[in-house]
Design an enzyme around this catalytic site. Structure first.
Site, short mmCIF file in Angstrom:
data_model
loop_
_atom_site.label_atom_id
_atom_site.label_comp_id
_atom_site.label_asym_id
_atom_site.label_seq_id
_atom_site.Cartn_x
_atom_site.Cartn_y
_atom_site.Cartn_z
N ASP A 62 27.27 14.77 -70.81
CA ASP A 62 26.47 14.30 -69.67
C ASP A 62 26.44 12.77 -69.50
O ASP A 62 26.25 12.04 -70.47
CB ASP A 62 25.01 14.71 -69.84
CG ASP A 62 24.83 16.12 -70.34
OD1 ASP A 62 25.81 16.86 -70.47
OD2 ASP A 62 23.68 16.49 -70.64
N1 DQQ Z 1 23.52 18.41 -72.65
C1 DQQ Z 1 22.85 19.36 -71.82
C2 DQQ Z 1 21.47 18.80 -71.71
C3 DQQ Z 1 21.23 18.26 -73.07
C4 DQQ Z 1 22.55 17.66 -73.41
C5 DQQ Z 1 23.53 19.53 -70.50
C6 DQQ Z 1 22.92 17.76 -74.86
O1 DQQ Z 1 20.51 19.75 -71.36
O2 DQQ Z 1 20.19 17.29 -73.09
O3 DQQ Z 1 24.93 19.54 -70.62
O4 DQQ Z 1 24.17 17.16 -75.10
#
Ligand code: DQQ
Length: 596
Positions: A62
């Site tokens: 992300d």
């Molecule tokens: N990736 C998810 C999120 C979390 C993060 C979404 C963890 O919900 O915080 O891809 O790497």
């Protein structure tokens, strides 16, 4: 695990990835993967993306807390400093003057306090009234389960425009789950905003209820330190877990200028007249953990009730998406320099985890996109930020070229493995458009594209581009349109336009996961005209249909059409002539990319 055959092992990893098992830690993968099947061509450096954001090596997911500060754009991102699979997550940090050339800094946030010891997960930045950026992020504080709390961090030195060091105050965590919230599904705080009237800060946290409804909880604070949950969530829908919510105002329909999330401005009493504020439209985006895509609705924000109401009552079922391909966990920010709202989104690989380990890298960010409200007011428009055009090099053009049924034309004269292509098409007549009689297909673009892919001859279309194609076209990724008329409407209904990316022939390697991706395009094609822009970047095909009404990003891994062997064609597999009024293709240069 060692007992598994190599093919089974590769498929297991692939299925875990596709099932959205982004929080699986591959304890022994680096060892196991050496015995797993790795495609020989996958490690070719010419398949590594050139101008899409990526770190020098390892895994990213992300985008986090994009912001602008003292002349620099900042992008943080979920990063594994130790390998090319998800795990050991810290916040990678890069800075840029133009959102295109990037310099990597040391990770900004790493596990260091009890409330983030087992992971520093996604979050957002908020600019406080005095101009200080604050980062709110999810910390994992237990080793056995992913128990989630929210932490805050501030720059150690506000006069450092690169914001290299971040300090976590001792009052962390500042938000903990309580009151029936599922502590293992409670994450990804948004940028906070401050409403005129009570002057309280608000932010959202994504979660899921016992009834499996996705939910965006509202938390409020006077001092950015003590936060209290509002009685009711901002919004909720029967979709499963909401990750990475994003909530922001947009300008009037058709106005490209972005609107700043209300923060410091409100404290000065100029949050806009009540009338203006009442009319403002908002976008609520959620990342669907179950299906791994980002959907949004356009609606209004009722400040008194602290509720968001989508304009389309069926919006939470219709699932309007930023992107109908590989694009997840996105986040926007307001860019004060160019007064626009910019969208970042993560595109995962679609090879196997074993391939990723062999490559030594996995994950990119899509090209940042300017987003604004379509003149219809019903959806967003998206367009690559204008800065990407600075990478354009040599170009070639086609003008007024008619592509007859069954024909294709090669675009020659430049290399097209790393290119930007803009095309204006004009269909000679819509009279031959196929009737869309099956209601199941008429409402499901993905299924329709699966049933009528690029190789299936149609009435009007399929027409579009074959990109990353081999000389004999055995390998090719098709990006195309197809026009239908609705059955039973007396022929007066607006034609249905389907946009599709078909990578089923993108590689001779049959074991790759290469699904078709598709979305309907809400555009008026009655004059026969429609445009397409495709950013090709070695293993990315990122397309914008009809001026950014429908977008599709796809990851593909050719085994022949690599580097100088990649070709570009315009094709028409329908029965109506299609004119290319104009096509321009530019070679794209490689920017500074974190040393990659
Ligand atoms: N990736 C998810 C999120 C979390 C993060 C979404 C963890 O919900 O915080 O891809 O790497």
């Amino acid at each position: 695990m060692r007992a598994l055959g190599t093919v089974a092992w590769a498929w297991l990893l692939l299925l875990q990835q596709l099932a959205g098992a982004s929080h699986v830690v591959y304890e022994n993968l680096e060892v196991e993967a050496t015995t797993a099947a790795v495609r020989p061509s996958i490690v070719d450096p010419l398949l590594r993306t050139g101008y899409h954001f990526q770190p020098r090596k390892n895994w990213i997911n992300d985008p986090n807390a994009p912001l602008y500060y003292k002349g620099w754009y900042h992008l943080f991102y979920q990063y594994n400093p130790k390998g090319a699979v998800w795990g050991n997550i810290v916040w990678g940090h890069s800075v840029s003057r133009d959102l295109i050339n990037w310099v990597a800094l040391q990770p900004a946030i790493e596990p260091s306090i009890p409330s983030d010891r087992y992971g520093c997960w996604s979050g957002s930045a908020t600019t406080l009234a005095d101009g200080t950026p604050a980062i709110m992020y999810t910390g994992v504080n237990r080793p056995d389960v992913n128990y989630q709390v929210q932490n805050v961090a501030y720059p150690r030195n506000r006069s450092d425009p690169l914001l290299r060091e971040w300090v976590k105050p001792s009052h962390n965590p500042i938000i903990v789950p309580g009151g029936g919230i599922n502590a293992t599904q409670f994450r990804d705080p948004t940028t906070a905003w401050r409403a005129a009237g009570d002057g309280l800060w608000r932010l959202l946290i994504g979660s899921v209820t016992e009834a499996r409804h996705g939910v965006a909880y509202v938390y409020r604070s006077r001092d950015f330190r003590r936060w209290t949950r509002a009685r009711r969530p901002l919004h909720s829908a029967a979709t499963g877990m909401w990750e990475c919510p994003d909530f922001y105002p947009v300008g009037a329909p058709g106005r490209r200028a972005g609107v700043e999330t209300e923060t410091s401005a409100v404290s000065d009493g100029d949050g806009g007249s009540p009338r203006r504020r009442q009319q403002a439209k908002y976008v609520l985006k959620n990342s669907l953990d179950l299906r791994r895509y980002d959907y949004y609705t356009v609606g209004t924000y009722d400040r008194a009730a602290e509720r968001y109401v989508p304009d389309d009552p069926a919006g939470d079922e219709r699932h309007l998406r930023y992107d109908y391909g590989n694009f997840y966990a996105s986040k926007t920010f307001y860019d004060p320099v160019k007064q626009r709202r910019v969208l970042w989104g993560w595109a995962n690989e679609s090879d196997t985890a074993a391939d990723d380990v062999a490559k030594g890298w996995a994950g990119i960010q899509a090209i940042p996109r300017t987003v604004w409200l379509d003149p219809s007011g019903k959806q967003l428009l998206q367009w690559p930020i204008e800065e990407v055009e600075a990478l354009r090099g040599r170009s070639v053009a086609l003008k007024n070229r008619v592509i007859k049924p069954g024909q294709h034309v090669e675009v020659t004269g430049i290399q097209t493995a790393q290119a930007d292509v803009e095309v204006s098409f004009e269909v000679s007549s819509l009279a031959g458009a196929e009737a869309l009689l099956d209601p199941a297909l008429a409402s499901d673009a993905q299924r329709l594209c699966g049933a009528r892919g690029a190789a299936v001859e149609g009435g009007v279309g399929p027409f579009g581009l074959w990109v990353l194609a081999s000389g004999d076209r055995e390998e090719r990724t098709a990006v195309f349109f197809r026009v239908f008329r609705r059955g039973g409407g007396g022929g007066h209904d607006k034609p249905v336009v389907l946009m599709c990316t078909d990578p089923t022939k993108s590689s001779l390697d049959a074991n790759l996961y290469q699904p078709t991706f598709a979305g309907f395009v809400d555009t008026d094609i009655s004059n026969g005209k429609i445009s397409l822009r495709t950013l090709i970047d070695r293993s990315v095909v990122e397309s914008f249909g009809a001026g950014g009404r429908t977008c599709i990003l796809s990851r593909v891994y050719p085994s022949i059409a690599i580097g100088s062997k990649a070709r570009l064609y315009v094709f028409n597999n329908g029965r109506a002539d299609v004119r290319v009024s104009r096509l321009t293709a530019w070679e794209m240069k490689k920017p500074l990319m974190n040393g990659a």
